[in-house]
Design a protein around this motif. Structure first.
Motif, short mmCIF file in Angstrom:
data_model
loop_
_atom_site.label_atom_id
_atom_site.label_comp_id
_atom_site.label_asym_id
_atom_site.label_seq_id
_atom_site.Cartn_x
_atom_site.Cartn_y
_atom_site.Cartn_z
N VAL A 204 0.86 -1.18 0.00
CA VAL A 204 0.00 0.00 0.00
C VAL A 204 0.90 1.24 0.00
O VAL A 204 1.79 1.37 0.84
CB VAL A 204 -0.93 0.02 1.23
CG1 VAL A 204 -1.75 1.31 1.27
CG2 VAL A 204 -1.85 -1.20 1.21
N ALA A 205 0.69 2.13 -0.97
CA ALA A 205 1.47 3.36 -1.08
C ALA A 205 0.71 4.51 -0.43
O ALA A 205 -0.52 4.60 -0.55
CB ALA A 205 1.77 3.68 -2.53
N ALA A 221 -0.17 12.27 -11.12
CA ALA A 221 0.29 11.35 -12.16
C ALA A 221 0.99 10.14 -11.54
O ALA A 221 0.80 9.00 -11.99
CB ALA A 221 1.22 12.07 -13.12
N GLY A 222 1.80 10.39 -10.51
CA GLY A 222 2.49 9.29 -9.83
C GLY A 222 1.51 8.34 -9.17
O GLY A 222 1.69 7.11 -9.21
N THR A 227 -1.46 3.00 -9.20
CA THR A 227 -2.75 2.35 -8.96
C THR A 227 -2.80 0.94 -9.53
O THR A 227 -3.38 0.03 -8.92
CB THR A 227 -3.89 3.20 -9.54
OG1 THR A 227 -3.88 4.48 -8.90
CG2 THR A 227 -5.23 2.53 -9.32
N SER A 228 -2.19 0.74 -10.70
CA SER A 228 -2.24 -0.58 -11.33
C SER A 228 -1.13 -1.52 -10.85
O SER A 228 -1.11 -2.69 -11.22
CB SER A 228 -2.14 -0.42 -12.86
OG SER A 228 -0.90 0.19 -13.21
N VAL A 233 -3.47 3.01 -3.28
CA VAL A 233 -2.77 4.28 -3.11
C VAL A 233 -3.64 5.17 -2.24
O VAL A 233 -4.82 5.40 -2.56
CB VAL A 233 -2.48 4.97 -4.45
CG1 VAL A 233 -1.77 6.31 -4.22
CG2 VAL A 233 -1.64 4.08 -5.35
N VAL A 234 -3.09 5.65 -1.13
CA VAL A 234 -3.84 6.46 -0.17
C VAL A 234 -3.18 7.83 -0.06
O VAL A 234 -1.95 7.93 -0.04
CB VAL A 234 -3.89 5.78 1.22
CG1 VAL A 234 -4.61 6.65 2.24
CG2 VAL A 234 -4.55 4.41 1.12
N HIS A 235 -3.99 8.88 0.03
CA HIS A 235 -3.49 10.24 0.21
C HIS A 235 -3.73 10.68 1.65
O HIS A 235 -4.86 10.64 2.13
CB HIS A 235 -4.17 11.20 -0.76
CG HIS A 235 -3.89 10.92 -2.20
ND1 HIS A 235 -2.73 11.33 -2.81
CD2 HIS A 235 -4.60 10.23 -3.14
CE1 HIS A 235 -2.74 10.92 -4.08
NE2 HIS A 235 -3.86 10.26 -4.29
#
Length: 297
Positions: A204-205, A221-222, A227-228, A233-235
């Protein structure tokens, strides 16, 4: 808006989820992410511990747990058997006092105390957490991920990153500042992870915002690129209270910060469920590690 929040899934009593929180560079919000994740996982009803693997004078955890009468890591001799009560009593508590919240194994001694020789092997930290009886084990690591992977490959050995990722039921959490340089460092780390067969599919990023407002285009964009490749991906949004006061007192966090922590916990549980199924199987009991006598200098 207005909808009830879905309850986080509690882990079965016999299971253990390992969450190494890692980053490619310093300043990535790693310790903040570890703390917020611990709070969210505790809210799901799991017994949680944060393992502080950093040397005392470079770690925020002693100041976040100051004033507690616990022995900390210094009270756990590496060359003698330990009991569960010894390990539990050595851990400090976060946020909710002695009867609730989550625990932290850190070195809380005075600044002038001699440095501890912390174990480099992630399996040793897991063994300590297993002895303490915790279900969610969050490791606040210190090694730079991409450098560690490259160094280990060139030296023909298993690095810290691989060792953490290969622990039973480990879901890596990879942090990066939500800036151009943070994205670049994260992209290099992802390339190194991918080239060396690391488990990106259960990683998990987390992008940690440095300011309020819309994320820069390069960060968006990053995130799209990741995502794939990653499990999620969490902000994590900017929170002025954390920026100003740190997390020693975390009662004034913005609601969106708490929601982001909850989303991170949900992403971690989803990655674990996709990989091993839910409910999570019982955790293996680590075999005793050989005691290595310290070399006299």
């Amino acid at each position: 808006m207005g909808k009830k929040k879905a309850a986080l899934m509690a882990l079965p009593a016999g299971s253990r989820l390992v969450l190494p929180v890692m980053a490619a560079t310093g300043g990535s919000g790693r310790s903040t992410v570890a703390d917020l994740l611990a709070g969210a996982m505790t809210a799901a009803g799991t017994r949680t511990v944060v393992l502080d693997t950093a040397p005392r004078l470079s770690s925020p955890w002693p100041s976040w747990t100051t004033g507690q009468e616990t022995g900390g890591l210094a009270a756990l001799p590496p060359d003698r058997p330990l009991t569960r009560s010894q390990v539990q009593n050595a851990a400090a508590w976060r946020q909710a006092g002695r009867d609730a919240g989550w625990q932290v194994l850190t070195d809380g001694r005075d600044w002038h105390s001699p440095p501890l020789a912390l174990p480099p092997d992630p399996a040793a930290w897991l063994q300590l957490a297993a002895l303490g009886g915790w279900q969610t084990v969050i490791a606040d690591t210190t090694h730079p991920v991409a450098h560690d992977i490259l160094d280990a490959r060139c030296a023909g050995r298993i690095g810290q990153t691989r060792a953490w990722c290969e622990l039973p039921y480990a879901v890596p959490v990879l942090c990066a500042a939500a800036t151009a340089s943070g994205v670049q460092a994260l992209q290099q780390a992802v390339m190194a992870l991918d080239a060396n067969g690391m488990p990106l599919q259960r990683t998990v990023a987390v992008f940690v915002a440095q300011t309020d407002g819309r994320l820069p285009a390069i960060v968006r964009a990053g995130a799209t690129m990741l995502t794939s490749r990653a499990a999620a991906v969490v902000h994590l949004p900017h929170d002025p209270h954390i920026r100003t006061h740190g997390l020693r007192i975390a009662t004034r966090l913005r609601s969106r910060t708490q929601q982001a922590a909850r989303s991170l916990a949900q992403a971690v549980l989803a990655a674990a469920g996709f990989t091993w199924g839910m409910p999570l199987p019982d955790a293996p009991r680590p075999a005793p590690l050989a005691v290595v006598s310290p070399t006299s200098r």
